[in-house]
Design a protein around this motif. Structure first.
Motif, PDB file in Angstrom:
ATOM      1  N   PHE A  40       0.839  -1.199   0.000  1.00  0.00           N
ATOM      2  CA  PHE A  40       0.000   0.000   0.000  1.00  0.00           C
ATOM      3  C   PHE A  40       0.877   1.253   0.000  1.00  0.00           C
ATOM      4  CE2 PHE A  40      -3.004   2.948   2.176  1.00  0.00           C
ATOM      5  CZ  PHE A  40      -4.093   2.809   1.333  1.00  0.00           C
ATOM      6  N   SER A  41       1.892   1.260   0.855  1.00  0.00           N
ATOM      7  CA  SER A  41       2.793   2.407   0.964  1.00  0.00           C
ATOM      8  C   SER A  41       3.571   2.642  -0.330  1.00  0.00           C
ATOM      9  CB  SER A  41       3.755   2.197   2.127  1.00  0.00           C
ATOM     10  OG  SER A  41       4.604   3.294   2.275  1.00  0.00           O
ATOM     11  N   LYS A  42       4.074   1.568  -0.926  1.00  0.00           N
ATOM     12  CA  LYS A  42       4.842   1.700  -2.170  1.00  0.00           C
ATOM     13  C   LYS A  42       3.959   2.219  -3.299  1.00  0.00           C
ATOM     14  CE  LYS A  42       8.093  -0.523  -5.193  1.00  0.00           C
ATOM     15  NZ  LYS A  42       8.926  -1.643  -5.491  1.00  0.00           N
ATOM     16  N   ALA A  43       2.721   1.753  -3.371  1.00  0.00           N
ATOM     17  CA  ALA A  43       1.798   2.224  -4.409  1.00  0.00           C
ATOM     18  C   ALA A  43       1.524   3.714  -4.251  1.00  0.00           C
ATOM     19  CB  ALA A  43       0.495   1.427  -4.372  1.00  0.00           C
ATOM     20  N   SER A  44       1.525   4.198  -3.007  1.00  0.00           N
ATOM     21  CA  SER A  44       1.268   5.625  -2.783  1.00  0.00           C
ATOM     22  C   SER A  44       2.352   6.484  -3.425  1.00  0.00           C
ATOM     23  CB  SER A  44       1.154   5.934  -1.288  1.00  0.00           C
ATOM     24  OG  SER A  44       2.409   5.906  -0.650  1.00  0.00           O
ATOM     25  N   GLU A  45       3.561   5.965  -3.504  1.00  0.00           N
ATOM     26  CA  GLU A  45       4.662   6.698  -4.118  1.00  0.00           C
ATOM     27  C   GLU A  45       4.520   6.752  -5.634  1.00  0.00           C
ATOM     28  OE1 GLU A  45       8.174   4.713  -2.723  1.00  0.00           O
ATOM     29  OE2 GLU A  45       7.611   5.019  -0.614  1.00  0.00           O
TER      30      GLU A  45
END
Length: 121
Positions: A40-45
């Motif tokens: 989820f965090s990586k997709a936010s980037e």
């Protein structure tokens, strides 16, 4: 863009004030939630045009109940303030990218027309 934590107080404002919002309902004790968090965090980037929000179901039981969360993690997608996706279970990176592509590609006039035509429940 990094993920943000939202609460019952900031939920409506976050959904209404942004075009696309993904909300991850999670808890610290949940193994699948912890496994999904880096995805989820990586997709936010990779998607700065999308707000990636997290709701801690332990800290926000009222919001979790209002959202009818029965299993975590649960991912919800909102577009123009309308819930367009809700699914329990962790998602892999390619599934999350496919979801984002689908949400970005929605014809919102068509979505609103379907909602207006649906019988009241």
């Amino acid at each position: 863009m990094a993920t943000i934590d939202i609460s019952e107080k900031s939920f409506e404002e976050t959904i209404a004030g942004n075009d696309i919002v993904l909300v991850d309902f999670w808890a610290a004790w949940c193994g699948p939630c912890r496994q999904f968090a880096p995805t989820f965090s990586k997709a936010s980037e990779s998607h700065p045009d999308v707000v990636f929000a997290k709701v801690d179901t332990e800290a926000e039981p009222g919001l979790s109940a209002a959202a009818r969360i029965t299993s975590i993690p649960t991912l919800m997608a909102f577009r123009e303030g309308i819930l367009v996706f809700s699914q329990p279970g962790a998602m892999n990176a390619s599934g999350l990218d496919q979801l984002l592509t689908a949400v970005k590609g929605l014809d919102m006039e068509e979505v609103r027309a379907k909602i207006a035509a649906a019988p009241a429940s």
